[in-house]
Design a protein around this motif. Structure first.
Motif, PDB file in Angstrom:
ATOM      1  N   UNK A 466     -20.733 -10.919  -9.446  1.00  0.00           N
ATOM      2  CA  UNK A 466     -22.142 -11.316  -9.307  1.00  0.00           C
ATOM      3  C   UNK A 466     -22.796 -11.431 -10.688  1.00  0.00           C
ATOM      4  N   UNK A 467     -23.616 -12.453 -10.873  1.00  0.00           N
ATOM      5  CA  UNK A 467     -24.236 -12.708 -12.169  1.00  0.00           C
ATOM      6  C   UNK A 467     -25.054 -11.518 -12.671  1.00  0.00           C
ATOM      7  N   UNK A 468     -25.844 -10.800 -11.821  1.00  0.00           N
ATOM      8  CA  UNK A 468     -26.608  -9.655 -12.347  1.00  0.00           C
ATOM      9  C   UNK A 468     -25.736  -8.555 -12.937  1.00  0.00           C
ATOM     10  N   UNK A 469     -24.457  -8.487 -12.528  1.00  0.00           N
ATOM     11  CA  UNK A 469     -23.565  -7.453 -13.051  1.00  0.00           C
ATOM     12  C   UNK A 469     -22.825  -7.899 -14.308  1.00  0.00           C
ATOM     13  N   UNK A 470     -22.893  -9.196 -14.637  1.00  0.00           N
ATOM     14  CA  UNK A 470     -22.223  -9.680 -15.850  1.00  0.00           C
ATOM     15  C   UNK A 470     -23.203  -9.583 -17.026  1.00  0.00           C
ATOM     16  N   UNK A 471     -23.314  -8.386 -17.576  1.00  0.00           N
ATOM     17  CA  UNK A 471     -24.305  -8.147 -18.627  1.00  0.00           C
ATOM     18  C   UNK A 471     -23.722  -8.181 -20.030  1.00  0.00           C
ATOM     19  N   UNK A 472     -22.432  -8.558 -20.158  1.00  0.00           N
ATOM     20  CA  UNK A 472     -21.810  -8.646 -21.475  1.00  0.00           C
ATOM     21  C   UNK A 472     -21.156 -10.012 -21.634  1.00  0.00           C
ATOM     22  N   UNK A 473     -21.258 -10.567 -22.836  1.00  0.00           N
ATOM     23  CA  UNK A 473     -20.566 -11.827 -23.122  1.00  0.00           C
ATOM     24  C   UNK A 473     -19.087 -11.543 -23.391  1.00  0.00           C
ATOM     25  N   UNK A 474     -18.206 -12.557 -23.212  1.00  0.00           N
ATOM     26  CA  UNK A 474     -16.778 -12.336 -23.442  1.00  0.00           C
ATOM     27  C   UNK A 474     -16.504 -11.841 -24.862  1.00  0.00           C
ATOM     28  N   UNK A 475     -15.748 -10.745 -24.961  1.00  0.00           N
ATOM     29  CA  UNK A 475     -15.520 -10.117 -26.262  1.00  0.00           C
ATOM     30  C   UNK A 475     -14.686 -10.980 -27.196  1.00  0.00           C
ATOM     31  N   UNK A 476     -13.775 -11.811 -26.647  1.00  0.00           N
ATOM     32  CA  UNK A 476     -12.896 -12.589 -27.513  1.00  0.00           C
ATOM     33  C   UNK A 476     -13.655 -13.646 -28.319  1.00  0.00           C
ATOM     34  N   UNK A 477     -14.886 -13.964 -27.914  1.00  0.00           N
ATOM     35  CA  UNK A 477     -15.714 -14.931 -28.649  1.00  0.00           C
ATOM     36  C   UNK A 477     -16.435 -14.300 -29.835  1.00  0.00           C
ATOM     37  N   UNK A 478     -16.404 -12.967 -29.933  1.00  0.00           N
ATOM     38  CA  UNK A 478     -17.090 -12.236 -30.997  1.00  0.00           C
ATOM     39  C   UNK A 478     -18.539 -12.688 -31.143  1.00  0.00           C
ATOM     40  N   UNK A 479     -19.315 -12.646 -30.057  1.00  0.00           N
ATOM     41  CA  UNK A 479     -20.698 -13.136 -30.129  1.00  0.00           C
ATOM     42  C   UNK A 479     -21.568 -12.213 -30.980  1.00  0.00           C
ATOM     43  N   UNK A 480     -22.541 -12.813 -31.663  1.00  0.00           N
ATOM     44  CA  UNK A 480     -23.475 -12.005 -32.466  1.00  0.00           C
ATOM     45  C   UNK A 480     -24.336 -11.108 -31.559  1.00  0.00           C
ATOM     46  N   UNK A 481     -24.663 -11.631 -30.396  1.00  0.00           N
ATOM     47  CA  UNK A 481     -25.449 -10.879 -29.426  1.00  0.00           C
ATOM     48  C   UNK A 481     -24.594 -10.659 -28.192  1.00  0.00           C
ATOM     49  N   UNK A 482     -23.825  -9.536 -28.111  1.00  0.00           N
ATOM     50  CA  UNK A 482     -22.909  -9.345 -26.970  1.00  0.00           C
ATOM     51  C   UNK A 482     -23.609  -9.034 -25.659  1.00  0.00           C
ATOM     52  N   UNK A 483     -24.856  -8.667 -25.696  1.00  0.00           N
ATOM     53  CA  UNK A 483     -25.582  -8.280 -24.487  1.00  0.00           C
ATOM     54  C   UNK A 483     -26.293  -9.481 -23.897  1.00  0.00           C
ATOM     55  N   UNK A 484     -26.044  -9.747 -22.609  1.00  0.00           N
ATOM     56  CA  UNK A 484     -26.736 -10.858 -21.939  1.00  0.00           C
ATOM     57  C   UNK A 484     -28.178 -10.505 -21.622  1.00  0.00           C
TER      58      UNK A 484
END
Length: 484
Positions: A466-484
């Motif tokens: 469920x989208x509300x539970x996906x609160x982190x971006x994929x780690x392999x992308x090394x995002x600057x802002x990992x928190x959705x």
């Protein structure tokens, strides 16, 4: 790199140079308008069919009303800031660059007494409407899709991403074609190292032209040219592109192509479809598992059935019916290979057949060819059945590129199983897994998060969360802002 050519002191020389470089006398659609406004000679260079006639006519009408003293003391500044009321104006000091820009659509205005060319971007392109793409249809969801014009595609993307950090970096690739390419990413999210890597790779592309648009660029930037498996995902859906941007992916948009490139893309990205996110999470998870089953069935069903037919002793007694009831006139392996080639011939014939005749072609293939081939004993009925299962699995794979790669893998497994039996089958499957595990997509393991193993991301791959539970971006992308 071609030498620059600054404007000459003589207006006549500038006009003659532009006429010669653009081939005005040799191409009927290359237009040169020789005009006199405000007591000065002015020349417009444009490509017929690339210019919005009403805008150019409006600007010419305004110029025709000017008196000579209205352009003094700084005619360039007066024209740009006062007398040419248009949004997209630019100036160019290089005649070569100005001529090349005209070939892309803008209009060049050469004015007597001004040492720069005024570029008026009043271009328009023949374009189809942004309709839903054939390869990525959904039951519920938006019906717009990318088209062949880069400006339309960037606008469709911005419509869904009203973020101040969205960056659209423009570059031209191709010594002769000067194809417009856009690198698109969210600056506050995307990994800067990946962005710089793609910027560098795109600038290093040295070729005459990009006749096949995104496929030509893919071959330059992906490496491993003989690898059938795609390391870049394509999409024609703006909502899919926007979703990947928010995760931290980087898009490459090419003028002339309705397909946008998504980088990086693991194997699991090619097995995702927008339909999964247009339904409830449980339904989406079910659809995803059906796609996984179809994907693996398209590779392993035929080789496994062939192996069990060759070695019926591997089957338990209650599954002995899986073998062919009648052998057929030709060997089983040859039946499979002929059928595989026939399916590909039918696919190509369907592409080249007018839509009004496509149904008739399907009937011919299904009834006349398939049924008659079984009746005369050329094929066994089981071959047709299992080949149909493999074909359904291929067509159920969301990525067309991945489906074609799976077909090559399936044929290779069939051949090696036919040559070496059980050992060949085991070696072929093992080699396939090792090959995929050794692949990388822009320095990311192709099978991540399965190999190297990471449970939480793998759970999101296996189950549509469920989208509300996906609160982190994929780690392999090394995002600057990992928190959705």
């Amino acid at each position: 790199m071609e030498d620059k050519q600054p404007l000459f002191q003589s207006y006549e020389k500038n006009v003659a140079y532009m006429r010669d470089r653009l081939g005005v006398e040799e191409s009927f659609d290359m237009i040169h308008l020789d005009l006199v406004y405000a007591g000065r000679g002015m020349s417009l260079f444009l490509v017929d069919g690339f210019v919005k006639d009403d805008i150019l006519h409006y600007l010419m009408k305004l110029l025709s009303r000017l008196d000579p003293d209205q352009l003094d003391p700084d005619p360039l500044k007066k024209l740009l800031q006062t007398h040419l009321p248009y949004v997209e104006l630019d100036q160019e000091k290089d005649l070569n660059k100005a001529a090349d820009t005209v070939l892309a659509g803008p209009t060049a205005l050469v004015v007597e007494g001004i040492d720069e060319v005024i570029m008026i971007d009043a271009r328009t392109y023949p374009v189809r409407g942004p309709q839903e793409p054939d390869l990525e249809r959904v039951v519920r969801g938006s019906r717009d899709g990318f088209v062949e014009t880069i400006i339309f595609n960037t606008a469709l993307t911005r419509r869904r991403i009203r973020d101040r950090s969205l960056r659209m970096e423009y570059v031209q690739i191709g010594r002769r074609s000067q194809t417009d390419v856009c690198l698109c990413y969210l600056k506050d999210i995307a990994d800067q190292e990946r962005v710089e890597h793609l910027q560098r790779v795109l600038k290093e592309i040295d070729t005459d032209a990009l006749p096949m648009a995104e496929k030509t660029i893919e071959e330059f930037i992906s490496g491993r040219h003989w690898n059938p498996y795609p390391v870049i995902r394509y999409t024609e859906r703006p909502d899919t592109a926007a979703a990947h941007l928010y995760e931290g992916h980087i898009l490459i948009i090419i003028d002339g192509s309705p397909s946008v490139m998504i980088t990086p893309a693991t194997l699991w990205h090619h097995l995702q479809h927008a339909e999964e996110y247009r339904q409830k999470p449980l339904v989406g998870a079910y659809l995803r598992w059906i796609r996984f089953i179809a994907f693996f069935a398209s590779i392993f069903v035929l080789p496994l059935y062939f192996l069990l037919s060759m070695h019926p002793d591997l089957l338990p007694e209650n599954l002995s019916f899986l073998g062919p009831s009648e052998a057929g006139v030709i060997p089983l392996l040859a039946q499979f290979l002929i059928a595989e080639i026939g399916i590909d011939m039918l696919r190509m014939a369907a592409i080249h057949t007018p839509s009004s005749l496509a149904t008739a072609l399907g009937l011919v293939a299904a009834i006349l060819i398939g049924q008659v081939a079984v009746e005369v004993g050329l094929f066994s009925s089981e071959v047709v059945l299992y080949l149909a299962l493999a074909a359904i699995g291929t067509f159920a794979t969301p990525s067309y590129e991945l489906a074609l790669a799976d077909r090559i893998t399936r044929i290779a497994l069939l051949v090696i199983t036919g040559l070496f039996g059980l050992k060949g089958y085991v070696i072929g499957v093992t080699f396939w897994l090792i090959y995929l595990a050794s692949m990388q997509t822009f320095k990311t393991p192709y099978l991540w998060p399965f190999l190297p193993f990471s449970w939480k991301p793998l759970r999101d791959v296996l189950v549509r969360s469920p989208i509300p539970l996906k609160n982190r971006r994929p780690a392999f992308l090394h995002p600057k802002d990992p928190d959705r």
